[in-house]
Motif scaffolding. Structure first.
Motif, PDB file in Angstrom:
ATOM      1  N   ASN B  31      60.504  30.804 -17.380  1.00 49.07           N
ATOM      2  CA  ASN B  31      61.034  30.918 -18.729  1.00 49.07           C
ATOM      3  C   ASN B  31      61.750  32.246 -18.871  1.00 49.07           C
ATOM      4  O   ASN B  31      61.615  33.134 -18.013  1.00 49.07           O
ATOM      5  CB  ASN B  31      59.919  30.790 -19.782  1.00 49.07           C
ATOM      6  CG  ASN B  31      58.893  31.902 -19.698  1.00 49.07           C
ATOM      7  OD1 ASN B  31      59.195  33.049 -20.029  1.00 49.07           O
ATOM      8  ND2 ASN B  31      57.683  31.571 -19.265  1.00 49.07           N
ATOM      9  N   GLN B  33      62.629  35.238 -21.928  1.00 43.58           N
ATOM     10  CA  GLN B  33      62.233  35.670 -23.262  1.00 43.58           C
ATOM     11  C   GLN B  33      63.147  36.805 -23.720  1.00 43.58           C
ATOM     12  O   GLN B  33      63.695  37.543 -22.896  1.00 43.58           O
ATOM     13  CB  GLN B  33      60.778  36.163 -23.241  1.00 43.58           C
ATOM     14  CG  GLN B  33      59.802  35.130 -22.705  1.00 43.58           C
ATOM     15  CD  GLN B  33      58.394  35.651 -22.611  1.00 43.58           C
ATOM     16  OE1 GLN B  33      57.945  36.436 -23.444  1.00 43.58           O
ATOM     17  NE2 GLN B  33      57.660  35.215 -21.593  1.00 43.58           N
ATOM     18  N   LEU B  48      61.261  32.544 -26.877  1.00 40.19           N
ATOM     19  CA  LEU B  48      61.074  32.153 -25.486  1.00 40.19           C
ATOM     20  C   LEU B  48      61.788  30.833 -25.254  1.00 40.19           C
ATOM     21  O   LEU B  48      61.706  29.923 -26.085  1.00 40.19           O
ATOM     22  CB  LEU B  48      59.577  31.995 -25.195  1.00 40.19           C
ATOM     23  CG  LEU B  48      59.138  31.557 -23.798  1.00 40.19           C
ATOM     24  CD1 LEU B  48      57.773  32.139 -23.469  1.00 40.19           C
ATOM     25  CD2 LEU B  48      59.100  30.050 -23.658  1.00 40.19           C
ATOM     26  N   ARG B  50      62.238  27.889 -22.208  1.00 36.82           N
ATOM     27  CA  ARG B  50      61.737  27.445 -20.913  1.00 36.82           C
ATOM     28  C   ARG B  50      62.895  27.064 -20.001  1.00 36.82           C
ATOM     29  O   ARG B  50      63.997  26.786 -20.470  1.00 36.82           O
ATOM     30  CB  ARG B  50      60.801  26.256 -21.091  1.00 36.82           C
ATOM     31  CG  ARG B  50      59.572  26.569 -21.929  1.00 36.82           C
ATOM     32  CD  ARG B  50      58.756  25.322 -22.202  1.00 36.82           C
ATOM     33  NE  ARG B  50      57.757  25.551 -23.229  1.00 36.82           N
ATOM     34  CZ  ARG B  50      56.509  25.935 -22.979  1.00 36.82           C
ATOM     35  NH1 ARG B  50      56.114  26.120 -21.742  1.00 36.82           N
ATOM     36  NH2 ARG B  50      55.664  26.111 -23.969  1.00 36.82           N
ATOM     37  N   GLU B  92      60.248  35.338 -16.605  1.00 35.32           N
ATOM     38  CA  GLU B  92      58.953  35.092 -15.982  1.00 35.32           C
ATOM     39  C   GLU B  92      59.183  34.160 -14.808  1.00 35.32           C
ATOM     40  O   GLU B  92      59.642  33.034 -14.982  1.00 35.32           O
ATOM     41  CB  GLU B  92      57.960  34.469 -16.959  1.00 35.32           C
ATOM     42  CG  GLU B  92      56.585  34.258 -16.301  1.00 35.32           C
ATOM     43  CD  GLU B  92      55.570  33.586 -17.209  1.00 35.32           C
ATOM     44  OE1 GLU B  92      55.909  33.261 -18.353  1.00 35.32           O
ATOM     45  OE2 GLU B  92      54.437  33.372 -16.749  1.00 35.32           O
ATOM     46  N   SER B  96      54.328  34.931 -12.217  1.00 38.40           N
ATOM     47  CA  SER B  96      53.731  35.057 -13.551  1.00 38.40           C
ATOM     48  C   SER B  96      53.739  36.487 -14.057  1.00 38.40           C
ATOM     49  O   SER B  96      52.758  36.940 -14.641  1.00 38.40           O
ATOM     50  CB  SER B  96      52.301  34.500 -13.558  1.00 38.40           C
ATOM     51  OG  SER B  96      52.333  33.121 -13.315  1.00 38.40           O
TER      52      SER B  96
END
Lengths: 113, 110
Positions: B31, B33, B48, B50, B92, B96
């Motif tokens: 994603n 952000q 955010l 995706r 991301e 993670s």
């Protein structure tokens, strides 16, 4: 009701000293982070803890040591401070299990003289 | 190495105008952000998107994502003086962790 808080807000110290920055979150999040923002505003992750376990440890001098006494707290201890450590340090937290939206603290401006 | 590059580095507009900021990145993402940072403050999450989404709206904010070009844009419509801040994109990836861009400093004048 501060979600992510840091102390102190400002820290001015001499080269060679040891200092700590504290961070607390009351969001019930599992994961906490430390970031360093330099004078050019570039934000770089330093460490990440999930439920008190270190999960991200970027290339950071070992003078920097994070400590997580519980999942609501992540402190940063810095030994033998150097001029290049001057920066703004941000703590953040997020809830694992979903997209990693992070909540940031207000920052600690560290100045090493 | 740094993931996101933002363009422009600085943007100055008048109140009421629209502001567009762009972000490019290098590797696959889960994603992307956008965050805002007011002077002397921490970052605040804005929106955010995706990797399987192309466009998202939130109030006066519109974000697009083009994974084929590895780029995103943030549009702020009808800007206000209170929108003056630095805006950062963050990606991301599979590790993670969030990797932040260089930021765009937006100045909205009356």
């Amino acid at each position: 009701d501060t979600a992510v808080s840091q102390t102190p807000k400002y820290l001015v110290t001499q080269m060679g000293n040891d200092k700590s920055i504290k961070c607390e979150q009351n969001l019930g999040h599992d994961t906490m982070y430390w970031y360093k923002q330099d004078s050019k505003k570039f934000l770089k992750i330093m460490f990440s803890y999930n439920n008190k376990e270190l999960i991200i440890n970027e290339t950071v001098p070992n003078r920097f040591s994070p400590k997580s006494p519980d999942k609501a707290h992540l402190n940063l201890h810095i030994n033998s401070l150097e001029l290049g450590d001057s920066a703004v340090y941000f703590c953040a937290s997020s809830q694992r299990g979903g997209p990693d939206t992070q909540y940031f603290g207000p920052g600690t401006r560290l100045t090493v003289l | 190495s740094q993931q996101g590059e933002e363009d422009p580095q600085a943007l100055s507009i008048q109140e009421g105008e629209n502001a567009t900021m762009n972000c490019s990145y290098k590797t696959s993402i889960n994603n992307l952000q956008w965050y805002r940072q007011n002077s002397g403050r921490g970052l605040v999450h804005l929106i955010l998107i995706r990797s399987n989404e192309r466009e998202k709206h939130s109030g006066r904010l519109r974000v697009t994502l083009d994974t084929s070009k590895k780029s995103s844009s943030l549009l702020i419509t009808a800007s206000r003086a209170a929108d003056t801040a630095s805006y950062f994109c963050a990606t991301e990836g599979t590790a993670s962790k969030l990797t932040f861009g260089t930021g765009t400093r937006l100045q909205v004048t009356l």
